[in-house]
Design an enzyme around this catalytic site. Structure first.
Site, mmCIF file in Angstrom:
data_model
loop_
_atom_site.group_PDB
_atom_site.id
_atom_site.type_symbol
_atom_site.label_atom_id
_atom_site.label_comp_id
_atom_site.label_asym_id
_atom_site.label_seq_id
_atom_site.Cartn_x
_atom_site.Cartn_y
_atom_site.Cartn_z
ATOM 1 N N ASP A 1 0.974 -1.079 0.031
ATOM 2 C CA ASP A 1 -0.018 0.029 -0.030
ATOM 3 C C ASP A 1 0.819 1.331 -0.003
ATOM 4 O OD1 ASP A 1 -2.898 0.960 0.507
ATOM 5 O OD2 ASP A 1 -1.662 2.243 1.791
ATOM 6 N N ASN B 1 -2.042 12.746 -5.266
ATOM 7 C CA ASN B 1 -3.302 12.915 -6.193
ATOM 8 C C ASN B 1 -3.951 14.294 -6.014
ATOM 9 O OD1 ASN B 1 -4.011 11.166 -8.274
ATOM 10 N ND2 ASN B 1 -5.264 10.060 -6.825
ATOM 11 N N ASP C 1 -1.701 9.180 -11.953
ATOM 12 C CA ASP C 1 -1.598 7.914 -12.858
ATOM 13 C C ASP C 1 -0.197 7.459 -13.180
ATOM 14 O OD1 ASP C 1 -4.214 7.569 -12.582
ATOM 15 O OD2 ASP C 1 -4.510 8.536 -14.714
ATOM 16 N N ASP D 1 -4.190 2.773 -4.854
ATOM 17 C CA ASP D 1 -2.579 2.359 -4.864
ATOM 18 C C ASP D 1 -2.271 1.341 -4.004
ATOM 19 O OD1 ASP D 1 -3.802 2.928 -2.367
ATOM 20 O OD2 ASP D 1 -2.470 4.670 -1.800
#
Length: 534
Positions: free
Chosen positions: A398, A406, A415, A441
């Site tokens: 993670d 983001n 991305d 993610d």
């Protein structure tokens, strides 16, 4: 050799044929070259029979060029009998069997004969076009003997279409080539076409000189057919100069030659010209006798010609019907092949589309790594192919600080970060190991290869290290993220997927609780010690 001394070659081949009537394996039969020689000496019946015999000993698939040449010989023989449509059909077959080879050496002869037929039908433009095509091939390949034949046919074509000066020019070039290369086959024809063209231009003395030399050349090559032409040139040139006694003598020699060779067309021509010559000499009874002979032969030839034309018309109809059927079958075959090709292309496209659909169903659209369907397939395959109790490892990753990237820099940058992480994780995999993007993610690595604590601990540390490296961002500064990694190992069994994911998730949250950006091994692994980022 056959171009330079055809009479000698013919004797040699006939002697060889008596000793060995069957051809050696892999060689063309002796009848092949004999048919060619008899055709050039004007013995069309013998040439046709020899060609038929050669056909029975040859295979068009193994020797298409030889087969085509035999078809040309047959075409010329049939043409000499007035069967024009049949000759045209045979010649077309000759060109068809050659295919692309028409543009090579083998195409010269059929193109030249085709030009001669076009000139007969007064299609002079097409005749000249075919001769130019043949000449281009001969010049490109340096074929001097074939070049002489082409020039001879060109001179005859120019004379027929009313261009005597052009005919003289082509004939002189033909004669020059024949003399330079000792082309005994074409030499008498070169003298004949030049003599005929010179008569038309009024150069009568020069025409007779050519004809006299041509007769000597024809005697050497034993060609009675061209001798008739040459005697006619001699007689006609003398007649034009009103030297009627001498003209009569030459024309009578020509008549004897034509009658001996059953050359009816020239026998008829000599009868008519002798009638005119005797009339000029005021020998009216002889003139009448020759005229009667001319009329009788003309009537016979007209009857035969009418019958031939009737047969020719019938043959044309049969030929068209056969070709219509052949064209239909060819079109049907072409359409079938096209449909089969289109069907194969459609099947290939469908297979590619199905493969793409299957790939898309199992892979993440952004990163190209596996998705949750791929994960389910892994567990299903493992359950069936790996024995009970065999260990399976899961590494759950993670990303740390990804939400900040983001939120502050937008989804486009986010991305790019996700794709870069997926590439780095993929580079760490060994054979038969699987990487899954669980969503957002979060990534998962599944392995049946590395299941011991040392290997998994080293891999987890490497994952944390690689993810922490700066990530290049297109059009912006590099970004960095961290990773919390949970590692678990479970034995293959009915609850493998549930237990493996549950324990890996517990280990990953343990890594987050103890400071993030590190790895943690679940108690299912022999030891569970939090690992600091490298």
């Amino acid at each position: 050799m056959r171009w330079r001394n055809p009479a000698f070659c013919k004797r040699l081949l006939y002697d060889a044929l008596k000793r060995q009537p069957e051809p050696d394996p892999g060689n063309r039969p002796l009848q092949f070259n004999l048919a060619w020689l008899e055709r050039w000496s004007g013995h069309f019946d013998a040439a046709a029979k020899l060609a038929d015999k050669a056909f029975s000993m040859m295979d068009p698939r193994q020797d298409p060029e030889g087969w085509s040449e035999l078809l040309v010989i047959k075409s010329v023989c049939v043409y000499s009998l007035g069967e024009l449509s049949q000759a045209d059909a045979i010649l077309g077959e000759s060109l068809e069997i050659l295919g692309a080879a028409t543009h090579g050496r083998a195409g010269i002869e059929p193109l030249t004969v085709l030009a001669n037929m076009c000139a007969y039908y007064h299609d002079y433009e097409k005749a000249q076009s075919k001769l130019q095509e043949a000449m281009d091939i001969a010049d490109r390949l340096g074929l001097v003997y074939e070049r002489s034949h082409i020039l001879q046919t060109l001179s005859r074509t120019e004379l027929r279409c009313g261009s005597p000066d052009a005919a003289v020019e082509a004939a002189k070039a033909c004669l020059e080539d024949a003399l330079e290369h000792r082309n005994a086959v074409n030499l008498p024809y070169a003298y004949e076409v030049l003599g005929a063209a010179l008569v038309e231009t009024g150069a009568l003395k020069e025409a007779r000189a050519c004809a006299a030399k041509g007769l000597a050349a024809a005697q050497f090559s034993q060609d009675h057919r061209v001798a008739c032409h040459l005697y006619y040139v001699l007689g006609l040139s003398l007649f034009e100069e009103k030297r009627y006694d001498e003209a009569r003598a030459e024309l009578e020699n020509g008549l004897l030659n034509a009658a001996g060779a059953d050359y009816h067309h020239w026998t008829r021509n000599f009868y008519l010209k002798l009638s005119q010559t005797h009339e000029a000499l005021e020998e009216h009874r002889s003139a009448l006798d020759y005229l009667k002979a001319y009329v009788k032969l003309q009537k016979k030839m007209f009857t035969e010609e009418t019958e031939r034309q009737s047969n020719d018309f019938r043959n044309r109809l049969e030929f068209r019907l056969a070709h219509s059927k052949a064209d239909y079958e060819r079109e049907l075959r072409t359409r079938t092949e096209t449909l089969n090709t289109e069907l194969q292309e459609a099947n290939t496209s469908l297979l590619e589309l199905n493969a793409q659909i299957e790939f898309n169903a199992l892979h993440d659209a952004l990163t190209g790594v596996g998705n949750r369907r791929m994960m389910s397939k892994f567990f299903e395959t493992t359950r069936l192919s790996v024995g009970p109790g065999v260990k399976v490892a899961a590494i759950l990753i993670d990303l740390d600080r990804f939400k900040t990237v983001n939120d502050h820099h937008g989804h486009s940058v986010g991305d790019q970060v996700i794709k870069a992480v997926a590439e780095r994780l993929s580079d760490l995999l060994q054979q038969d190991e699987t990487i899954i993007r669980m969503g957002g993610d979060e990534f998962l690595i599944l392995s049946t290869r590395r299941t011991d604590a040392d290997s998994l601990s080293a891999l987890a540390d490497r994952i944390v290290y690689d993810i922490n490296l700066p990530i290049p961002i297109k059009g912006a500064v590099d970004r960095t993220v961290g990773a919390s990694v949970g590692v678990s190992v479970q034995a293959n069994g009915p609850d493998l997927e549930y237990e493996l994911l549950r324990t890996a998730d517990e280990a990953m949250y343990q890594a987050k609780k103890t400071g993030r950006n590190r790895s943690c091994l679940h108690s299912s692994v022999p030891f569970s010690i939090p690992q600091n980022a490298s």
